[in-house]
Scaffold this active site. Structure first.
Site, PDB file in Angstrom:
ATOM      1  N   ARG A  74       1.243  -1.181  -0.241  1.00  0.00           N
ATOM      2  CA  ARG A  74      -0.225  -0.035  -0.157  1.00  0.00           C
ATOM      3  C   ARG A  74       0.980   1.463   0.450  1.00  0.00           C
ATOM      4  O   ARG A  74       1.685   1.344   1.469  1.00  0.00           O
ATOM      5  CB  ARG A  74      -0.872   0.347   1.400  1.00  0.00           C
ATOM      6  CG  ARG A  74      -1.421   1.278   1.728  1.00  0.00           C
ATOM      7  CD  ARG A  74      -2.794   0.745   2.742  1.00  0.00           C
ATOM      8  NE  ARG A  74      -3.114   2.134   2.792  1.00  0.00           N
ATOM      9  CZ  ARG A  74      -3.065   2.914   3.712  1.00  0.00           C
ATOM     10  NH1 ARG A  74      -2.131   3.326   4.448  1.00  0.00           N
ATOM     11  NH2 ARG A  74      -4.157   4.435   3.638  1.00  0.00           N
ATOM     12  N   HIS A 117      -2.878  11.294   0.874  1.00  0.00           N
ATOM     13  CA  HIS A 117      -2.346  10.786   2.280  1.00  0.00           C
ATOM     14  C   HIS A 117      -1.967  12.007   2.943  1.00  0.00           C
ATOM     15  O   HIS A 117      -0.394  12.184   3.097  1.00  0.00           O
ATOM     16  CB  HIS A 117      -1.249   9.465   2.353  1.00  0.00           C
ATOM     17  CG  HIS A 117      -0.643   9.150   3.903  1.00  0.00           C
ATOM     18  ND1 HIS A 117      -1.179   7.736   3.750  1.00  0.00           N
ATOM     19  CD2 HIS A 117      -0.917   9.091   4.559  1.00  0.00           C
ATOM     20  CE1 HIS A 117      -0.909   7.059   5.073  1.00  0.00           C
ATOM     21  NE2 HIS A 117      -1.030   8.639   6.103  1.00  0.00           N
ATOM     22  N   GLU A 162      -7.920   8.503   6.375  1.00  0.00           N
ATOM     23  CA  GLU A 162      -7.839   8.939   7.585  1.00  0.00           C
ATOM     24  C   GLU A 162      -8.180  10.491   7.425  1.00  0.00           C
ATOM     25  O   GLU A 162      -6.840  11.974   7.664  1.00  0.00           O
ATOM     26  CB  GLU A 162      -7.086   9.011   8.222  1.00  0.00           C
ATOM     27  CG  GLU A 162      -5.894   8.143   8.880  1.00  0.00           C
ATOM     28  CD  GLU A 162      -5.142   7.417   9.597  1.00  0.00           C
ATOM     29  OE1 GLU A 162      -4.328   8.892  10.179  1.00  0.00           O
ATOM     30  OE2 GLU A 162      -4.804   6.209  10.485  1.00  0.00           O
ATOM     31  N   ASN A 286      -7.214   1.285  10.048  1.00  0.00           N
ATOM     32  CA  ASN A 286      -6.725   1.491  10.315  1.00  0.00           C
ATOM     33  C   ASN A 286      -6.545   1.398  11.787  1.00  0.00           C
ATOM     34  O   ASN A 286      -7.628   2.457  12.933  1.00  0.00           O
ATOM     35  CB  ASN A 286      -6.000   3.013  10.305  1.00  0.00           C
ATOM     36  CG  ASN A 286      -5.258   3.395   8.903  1.00  0.00           C
ATOM     37  OD1 ASN A 286      -5.549   2.210   8.043  1.00  0.00           O
ATOM     38  ND2 ASN A 286      -5.197   4.621   7.961  1.00  0.00           N
ATOM     39  N   TYR A 288      -4.462   1.760  15.684  1.00  0.00           N
ATOM     40  CA  TYR A 288      -3.397   1.946  17.119  1.00  0.00           C
ATOM     41  C   TYR A 288      -3.829   1.183  17.788  1.00  0.00           C
ATOM     42  O   TYR A 288      -3.082   1.201  18.544  1.00  0.00           O
ATOM     43  CB  TYR A 288      -2.242   3.269  16.014  1.00  0.00           C
ATOM     44  CG  TYR A 288      -2.285   3.254  14.892  1.00  0.00           C
ATOM     45  CD1 TYR A 288      -0.918   2.262  14.680  1.00  0.00           C
ATOM     46  CD2 TYR A 288      -2.931   3.626  13.752  1.00  0.00           C
ATOM     47  CE1 TYR A 288      -0.445   2.879  13.221  1.00  0.00           C
ATOM     48  CE2 TYR A 288      -2.219   3.629  12.953  1.00  0.00           C
ATOM     49  CZ  TYR A 288      -1.219   2.786  12.429  1.00  0.00           C
ATOM     50  OH  TYR A 288       0.139   3.368  11.462  1.00  0.00           O
ATOM     51  N   GLU A 351      -3.167  -0.705   8.090  1.00  0.00           N
ATOM     52  CA  GLU A 351      -2.278   0.161   8.741  1.00  0.00           C
ATOM     53  C   GLU A 351      -2.557  -0.825  10.325  1.00  0.00           C
ATOM     54  O   GLU A 351      -3.674  -0.052  10.910  1.00  0.00           O
ATOM     55  CB  GLU A 351      -2.033   1.534   9.043  1.00  0.00           C
ATOM     56  CG  GLU A 351      -1.695   2.397   7.826  1.00  0.00           C
ATOM     57  CD  GLU A 351      -1.613   3.760   7.898  1.00  0.00           C
ATOM     58  OE1 GLU A 351      -1.510   4.289   9.131  1.00  0.00           O
ATOM     59  OE2 GLU A 351      -1.888   4.306   7.449  1.00  0.00           O
TER      60      GLU A 351
END
Ligand code: FCB
Length: 446
Positions: A74, A117, A162, A286, A288, A351
């Site tokens: 990606r 991005h 995002e 994504n 985290y 991600e």
């Protein structure tokens, strides 16, 4: 468990974070060039001028992907590299991405292309950036150019990465480019980014996705209505403000009410939500960390709008070098929620990864069992989600390489391969070697 046949084992990067060559072959300025060169904005005064030098080391990086057994990659296209400041197509910029895509296909690595991005051309920021509705149309024109060039070879298109960060961190909190602290502009940027997504979707038409950063949000005290409402608002801003329009074609009513003082609804025109909510082919997630929120005074001040009424409180879990708490089961929570609360579609984890204070030995090797464990625990959560029926088709480690970590500069390293920023040598870390064995086996170790 063996992962489903054809499961994608990838790694991800973003143009500004790895490419460098900021002023080469006709690349124009982006908001991140201007922001990172402004003293005080990025830790250490770091910029993406050279980054991981990926633009010049493309073949080295393609070989690295093969060495790591990746079957997907990606990356993002740099808008100011392919469209010049007169709005014309920059052939040399397109050439770079053609070489990248062809190199991937030659190696049987599936390209996942992200159009945005965060590197907005500075010339558009000078005209208001994402606070200006016209930027959405400019994005659509740019999407058309990239699709014309690569649509025959790329089967996985992501419009935005995002939009939460691009709007609220860039225009509200001011910690990302363009560094504006204007909540009203941030609210406008949310809608215009989503409109840009919808316009681009209608151009690309098939194999389209969007990547959202999603979090589980829990109240510190579930019996305290103040905490419960704080969690509702944070969930609204971080998750539902983006999920609901994109997957269901409407903004959540409570979030509309929360954003009313910022004039959010004034930007929504008839027809916008039909575009924004047109069906997608997959969703990028994504992940985290999670949020643990109180509405009572105290805690650390987070970066979302309305943060004066909501604070994150530590759960005393292990944290990464970013200060983010490790909450692997939160990835299951997010995936399970998507499965039960939204129209179902294939999901890619676009991600997931962690920064730690790596120490490289004289050969550039990093022994990083903590990062290996982070990947393993999160992959177990993915496994559990698949077993529960969630249609997860692939996983992309963030990141292929140590790179320019936005406001944190080069100090925060997320790579599964270490980068020596003097020699630009790449060396797979312990976690990278481990990931390569998982990718080859299509399974986690017993
Ligand atoms: C995400 C970004 C990515 C990277 C990771 C750590 O929010 O999409 O570029 O910086 O965080």
């Amino acid at each position: 468990m063996v992962f489903p046949e054809g499961f994608l084992w990838g790694a991800a990067t973003a143009a500004y974070q790895v490419e460098g060559a900021a002023a080469e072959d006709g690349r124009c300025e982006s908001v991140w060039d201007v922001f990172s060169r402004t003293p005080g904005r990025v830790a250490g005064g770091d910029t993406g001028d050279v980054a991981a030098n990926h633009y010049h080391l493309l073949d080295v990086d393609l070989a690295l992907m093969t060495e790591l057994n990746l079957n997907a990659y990606r990356f993002s296209v740099s808008w100011p590299r392919v469209i010049d400041d007169d709005g014309a197509v920059n052939r040399k910029g397109i050439d770079f991405y053609e070489r990248l895509v062809d190199g991937l296909l030659d190696r049987d690595i599936t390209p996942f292309l992200t159009l945005y991005h965060w590197d907005l051309p500075q010339r558009l920021e000078d005209r208001g950036g994402w606070a200006n509705r016209d930027t959405a149309q400019h994005f659509a024109d740019y999407a058309q150019v990239v699709h014309d060039a690569l649509g025959d070879r790329v089967q996985n298109w992501t419009t935005l990465n995002e939009p939460y960060c691009a709007s609220l961190l860039g225009y509200g909190a001011g910690v990302h480019a363009p560094g504006r602290r204007e909540p009203r502009a941030a609210a406008a940027a949310v809608h215009h980014l989503l409109l840009a997504h919808g316009l681009a979707r209608s151009i690309i038409r098939s194999n389209v996705s969007i990547t959202l950063n999603l979090y589980p949000v829990d109240p510190v005290n579930p019996d305290d209505p103040v905490d419960v409402d704080a969690a509702r608002r944070v969930d609204g801003l971080q998750n539902r403000l983006f999920l609901d329009p994109v997957l269901c074609g409407r903004y959540p009513a409570d979030v509309l009410a929360d954003l009313e003082p910022l004039g959010f609804a004034d930007h929504i025109r008839s027809g916008d939500l039909a575009l924004i909510g047109a069906p997608l082919d997959s969703l990028g997630v994504n992940y985290y960390t999670g949020h643990h929120v109180t509405g009572q005074p105290g805690g650390t001040t987070p970066e979302w709008i309305g943060s004066e009424h909501a604070h994150n409180v530590s759960r005393n879990l292990p944290t990464t070098a970013m200060g983010w708490e490790e909450l692997p089961e939160g990835l299951f929570t997010v995936l399970n929620r998507l499965h039960h609360e939204y129209p179902r579609l294939p999901i890619h984890i676009t991600e997931n990864g962690a920064a730690y204070d790596d120490v490289a030995d004289h050969r550039g090797f990093v022994d990083d069992p903590a990062r290996q464990r982070y990947f393993e625990q999160h992959l177990r959560a993915v496994e559990k989600a698949i077993e529960a029926g969630v249609d997860v088709r692939g996983y992309f480690a963030w990141s292929l390489l140590d790179n320019f970590e936005w406001a944190e500069g080069y100090a925060k390293r997320f790579g599964i391969a270490h980068v020596d920023f003097d020699t630009f040598d790449r060396t797979p870390k312990l976690s990278g070697r481990w990931y390569a064995t998982v990718a080859r086996a299509n399974a986690l170790p017993e």
